[in-house]
Design an enzyme around this catalytic site. Sequence first.
Site, PDB file in Angstrom:
ATOM      1  N   PRO A 241      46.580  46.114   5.736  1.00 27.16           N
ATOM      2  CA  PRO A 241      45.394  46.566   5.005  1.00 27.16           C
ATOM      3  C   PRO A 241      45.413  48.090   4.910  1.00 27.16           C
ATOM      4  O   PRO A 241      45.556  48.770   5.923  1.00 27.16           O
ATOM      5  CB  PRO A 241      44.243  46.078   5.885  1.00 27.16           C
ATOM      6  CG  PRO A 241      44.820  45.970   7.272  1.00 27.16           C
ATOM      7  CD  PRO A 241      46.264  45.599   7.077  1.00 27.16           C
TER       8      PRO A 241
ATOM      9  N   TYR B  82      36.080  46.099   7.983  1.00 25.02           N
ATOM     10  CA  TYR B  82      35.493  47.147   8.811  1.00 25.02           C
ATOM     11  C   TYR B  82      34.031  46.749   8.964  1.00 25.02           C
ATOM     12  O   TYR B  82      33.291  46.732   7.976  1.00 25.02           O
ATOM     13  CB  TYR B  82      35.565  48.502   8.096  1.00 25.02           C
ATOM     14  CG  TYR B  82      36.883  49.224   8.228  1.00 25.02           C
ATOM     15  CD1 TYR B  82      37.552  49.287   9.443  1.00 25.02           C
ATOM     16  CD2 TYR B  82      37.438  49.877   7.143  1.00 25.02           C
ATOM     17  CE1 TYR B  82      38.746  49.977   9.557  1.00 25.02           C
ATOM     18  CE2 TYR B  82      38.630  50.572   7.255  1.00 25.02           C
ATOM     19  CZ  TYR B  82      39.278  50.613   8.468  1.00 25.02           C
ATOM     20  OH  TYR B  82      40.460  51.306   8.587  1.00 25.02           O
TER      21      TYR B  82
ATOM     22  N   THR C 197      39.048  44.924  12.009  1.00 25.27           N
ATOM     23  CA  THR C 197      39.733  46.122  12.518  1.00 25.27           C
ATOM     24  C   THR C 197      38.820  46.811  13.516  1.00 25.27           C
ATOM     25  O   THR C 197      37.681  47.162  13.181  1.00 25.27           O
ATOM     26  CB  THR C 197      40.077  47.066  11.347  1.00 25.27           C
ATOM     27  OG1 THR C 197      40.888  46.339  10.409  1.00 25.27           O
ATOM     28  CG2 THR C 197      40.833  48.289  11.826  1.00 25.27           C
TER      29      THR C 197
ATOM     30  N   LYS D 272      42.381  43.267  14.892  1.00 22.39           N
ATOM     31  CA  LYS D 272      43.438  44.272  14.634  1.00 22.39           C
ATOM     32  C   LYS D 272      43.112  45.602  15.311  1.00 22.39           C
ATOM     33  O   LYS D 272      41.992  46.110  15.173  1.00 22.39           O
ATOM     34  CB  LYS D 272      43.579  44.500  13.127  1.00 22.39           C
ATOM     35  CG  LYS D 272      44.559  45.601  12.746  1.00 22.39           C
ATOM     36  CD  LYS D 272      44.769  45.656  11.245  1.00 22.39           C
ATOM     37  CE  LYS D 272      45.771  46.711  10.828  1.00 22.39           C
ATOM     38  NZ  LYS D 272      45.207  48.069  10.786  1.00 22.39           N
TER      39      LYS D 272
ATOM     40  N   HIS E  66      47.072  51.637  14.294  1.00 21.60           N
ATOM     41  CA  HIS E  66      46.621  52.111  12.983  1.00 21.60           C
ATOM     42  C   HIS E  66      47.601  53.149  12.424  1.00 21.60           C
ATOM     43  O   HIS E  66      47.219  54.062  11.692  1.00 21.60           O
ATOM     44  CB  HIS E  66      45.216  52.717  13.112  1.00 21.60           C
ATOM     45  CG  HIS E  66      44.318  52.479  11.939  1.00 21.60           C
ATOM     46  ND1 HIS E  66      43.359  51.503  11.926  1.00 21.60           N
ATOM     47  CD2 HIS E  66      44.202  53.108  10.740  1.00 21.60           C
ATOM     48  CE1 HIS E  66      42.694  51.548  10.775  1.00 21.60           C
ATOM     49  NE2 HIS E  66      43.194  52.506  10.043  1.00 21.60           N
TER      50      HIS E  66
ATOM     51  N   ARG F  26      46.649  56.799  12.898  1.00 22.01           N
ATOM     52  CA  ARG F  26      45.492  57.381  12.203  1.00 22.01           C
ATOM     53  C   ARG F  26      44.211  57.244  13.004  1.00 22.01           C
ATOM     54  O   ARG F  26      43.149  57.647  12.536  1.00 22.01           O
ATOM     55  CB  ARG F  26      45.315  56.718  10.835  1.00 22.01           C
ATOM     56  CG  ARG F  26      46.409  57.066   9.864  1.00 22.01           C
ATOM     57  CD  ARG F  26      46.366  56.165   8.652  1.00 22.01           C
ATOM     58  NE  ARG F  26      45.534  56.662   7.583  1.00 22.01           N
ATOM     59  CZ  ARG F  26      45.952  57.441   6.591  1.00 22.01           C
ATOM     60  NH1 ARG F  26      47.197  57.837   6.567  1.00 22.01           N
ATOM     61  NH2 ARG F  26      45.141  57.819   5.632  1.00 22.01           N
TER      62      ARG F  26
ATOM     63  N   VAL G 167      56.877  50.254  11.369  1.00 23.21           N
ATOM     64  CA  VAL G 167      57.909  49.359  10.820  1.00 23.21           C
ATOM     65  C   VAL G 167      58.457  49.966   9.525  1.00 23.21           C
ATOM     66  O   VAL G 167      57.716  50.187   8.569  1.00 23.21           O
ATOM     67  CB  VAL G 167      57.294  47.968  10.557  1.00 23.21           C
ATOM     68  CG1 VAL G 167      58.273  47.061   9.838  1.00 23.21           C
ATOM     69  CG2 VAL G 167      56.832  47.360  11.884  1.00 23.21           C
ATOM     70  N   ARG G 168      59.736  50.255   9.507  1.00 18.68           N
ATOM     71  CA  ARG G 168      60.337  50.921   8.350  1.00 18.68           C
ATOM     72  C   ARG G 168      61.484  50.155   7.733  1.00 18.68           C
ATOM     73  O   ARG G 168      61.924  50.475   6.643  1.00 18.68           O
ATOM     74  CB  ARG G 168      60.830  52.333   8.748  1.00 18.68           C
ATOM     75  CG  ARG G 168      59.704  53.269   9.197  1.00 18.68           C
ATOM     76  CD  ARG G 168      58.763  53.621   8.054  1.00 18.68           C
ATOM     77  NE  ARG G 168      57.639  54.448   8.462  1.00 18.68           N
ATOM     78  CZ  ARG G 168      56.437  53.976   8.810  1.00 18.68           C
ATOM     79  NH1 ARG G 168      56.189  52.666   8.809  1.00 18.68           N
ATOM     80  NH2 ARG G 168      55.459  54.781   9.150  1.00 18.68           N
TER      81      ARG G 168
HETATM   82  C1  LIG Z   1      46.522  55.345   3.834  1.00 16.81           C
HETATM   83  C2  LIG Z   1      46.234  54.312   4.888  1.00 16.81           C
HETATM   84  C3  LIG Z   1      45.023  53.634   4.851  1.00 16.81           C
HETATM   85  C4  LIG Z   1      44.736  52.656   5.819  1.00 16.81           C
HETATM   86  N1  LIG Z   1      43.564  51.940   5.722  1.00 16.81           N
HETATM   87  C5  LIG Z   1      43.334  50.918   6.609  1.00 16.81           C
HETATM   88  C6  LIG Z   1      42.193  50.069   6.460  1.00 16.81           C
HETATM   89  O1  LIG Z   1      41.397  50.225   5.536  1.00 16.81           O
HETATM   90  N2  LIG Z   1      42.010  49.084   7.373  1.00 16.81           N
HETATM   91  C7  LIG Z   1      42.890  48.871   8.401  1.00 16.81           C
HETATM   92  O2  LIG Z   1      42.697  47.959   9.209  1.00 16.81           O
HETATM   93  N3  LIG Z   1      43.980  49.662   8.552  1.00 16.81           N
HETATM   94  C8  LIG Z   1      44.229  50.653   7.677  1.00 16.81           C
HETATM   95  N4  LIG Z   1      45.368  51.401   7.808  1.00 16.81           N
HETATM   96  C9  LIG Z   1      46.319  51.112   8.904  1.00 16.81           C
HETATM   97  C10 LIG Z   1      47.368  50.078   8.472  1.00 16.81           C
HETATM   98  O3  LIG Z   1      46.782  48.807   8.312  1.00 16.81           O
HETATM   99  C11 LIG Z   1      48.489  49.963   9.530  1.00 16.81           C
HETATM  100  O4  LIG Z   1      47.927  49.677  10.785  1.00 16.81           O
HETATM  101  C12 LIG Z   1      49.340  51.231   9.604  1.00 16.81           C
HETATM  102  O5  LIG Z   1      49.598  51.724   8.297  1.00 16.81           O
HETATM  103  C13 LIG Z   1      50.644  50.978  10.318  1.00 16.81           C
HETATM  104  O6  LIG Z   1      51.374  52.165  10.471  1.00 16.81           O
HETATM  105  P1  LIG Z   1      52.649  52.537   9.554  1.00 16.81           P
HETATM  106  O7  LIG Z   1      52.178  52.468   8.134  1.00 16.81           O
HETATM  107  O8  LIG Z   1      53.023  53.927   9.956  1.00 16.81           O
HETATM  108  O9  LIG Z   1      53.698  51.528   9.854  1.00 16.81           O
HETATM  109  C14 LIG Z   1      45.668  52.376   6.863  1.00 16.81           C
HETATM  110  C15 LIG Z   1      46.890  53.080   6.873  1.00 16.81           C
HETATM  111  C16 LIG Z   1      47.182  54.026   5.903  1.00 16.81           C
HETATM  112  C17 LIG Z   1      48.527  54.718   5.938  1.00 16.81           C
END
Ligand SMILES: Cc1cc2nc3c(=O)[nH]c(=O)nc-3n(C[C@H](O)[C@H](O)[C@H](O)COP(=O)(O)O)c2cc1C
Length: 363
Positions: A94, A147, A173, A237, A261, A264, A295-296
């Site tokens: 997400p 959320y 989340t 999550k 996350h 973030r 994960v890449r």
């Molecule tokens: C731009 C962006 C927005 C995100 N928004 C959400 C969100 O709305 N809800 C959520 O559960 N996680 C959100 N995430 C976290 C992702 O679901 C995920 O946990 C994360 O991107 C994994 O890390 P990685 O992209 O570095 O592999 C967001 C991530 C990014 C990069």
Amino acid sequence: MDPISNATLPQSNRETVLQIHGPALLEAEVRANLPIGVVEWIHGSAADEVTMKLNVERLREHLFHPKRLAGFSSVDTSVTIFGRRVAAPMFVCPMGAQDIVHADAEIASATGAQKSGIPYVLTSASNRSIEEVAKATPGAFHIFALYSNQDSGIDRDLLTRAREAEFVATMITVDTLGPGESEAYRAMGSPHSPVAGYGNFDPRRGGRGTFQNMRKDLKPADVERVKRDSKLPLLVKGILRPDDALRALAAGADGVVVSNHGGRSLDGAPAAIDALPAIVDAVGDKGLVWFDSGVRRGTDVVRAIALGASVVGVGRPVLDALALGGASGVASLLQWFRNDVATAMLLVGIPRITELTPDILSR
Ligand SMILES: Cc1cc2nc3c(=O)[nH]c(=O)nc-3n(C[C@H](O)[C@H](O)[C@H](O)COP(=O)(O)O)c2cc1C
């Protein structure tokens, strides 16, 4: 840095198949071609960005001990998730506010996921609504990630709408209790305004309330409530501790997503892969353990599964592909990922997902 205003932010509307040559080149292309605000939105993370970098590094520190003379040449990456057969044990994470990345936002990323047979997780912080995404991708495998709002009536509406739109499961989340954008993004004046265009809350699109009103005092009773109101399988999550995983399951969750996350949330949290084994041990057969963060490529999917995750999420690379190629770009990336999982399994000497075990790895 000069603040960039929303109005001047150029939106990508590219729609093209991409030749994927790995995540680093994909990210480099985004950095070279997209506005700095978009790059920073996708690739920035909290504070000193230690956790974001650790996620990637610690995954790669797990080295493979490949099995040779294994006597097979074709690999089966398919698995069953919530009763549905899917192409690979993967999901699209997400990720909110995708109209900063592409004009078709979540419609494009969900379409790309559907084309490649990979489950798609739509966040409640999307720009396109639940119904718009469902209508554009009939019959697709969608999960709704909530959320939680301070008004539980708003949560109930969203969960009902997702169920009525035939979403297969729900996530809640639980790790987003502060701002997710990077310091550099905020220094640019947060060029994507967080109050504009959250489709699920727009009354013209069946919504109500505001996305900004997020609940910060989450507790096990909220997991119970969301499970009751969603009436679908529920994953929590943002779990990094075995005791929290057990509390989530005791409150009625069907599983957890081990995730920080993508860095973030709390900078200084451990790499998600380092948190995974203890959670897998604690959960045992009491519930599902999914994984994301860092994960890449296919080898990362294989690593997380060998350490006990059942399904693995791809995050930022999907946004890179979305920016560069829209729905076709996302499909290109996910097909590349699928092939890369198959190649990794062939090289590791394991023909089926269920046969991936921790003994193929060391650190
Ligand atoms: C731009 C962006 C927005 C995100 N928004 C959400 C969100 O709305 N809800 C959520 O559960 N996680 C959100 N995430 C976290 C992702 O679901 C995920 O946990 C994360 O991107 C994994 O890390 P990685 O992209 O570095 O592999 C967001 C991530 C990014 C990069």
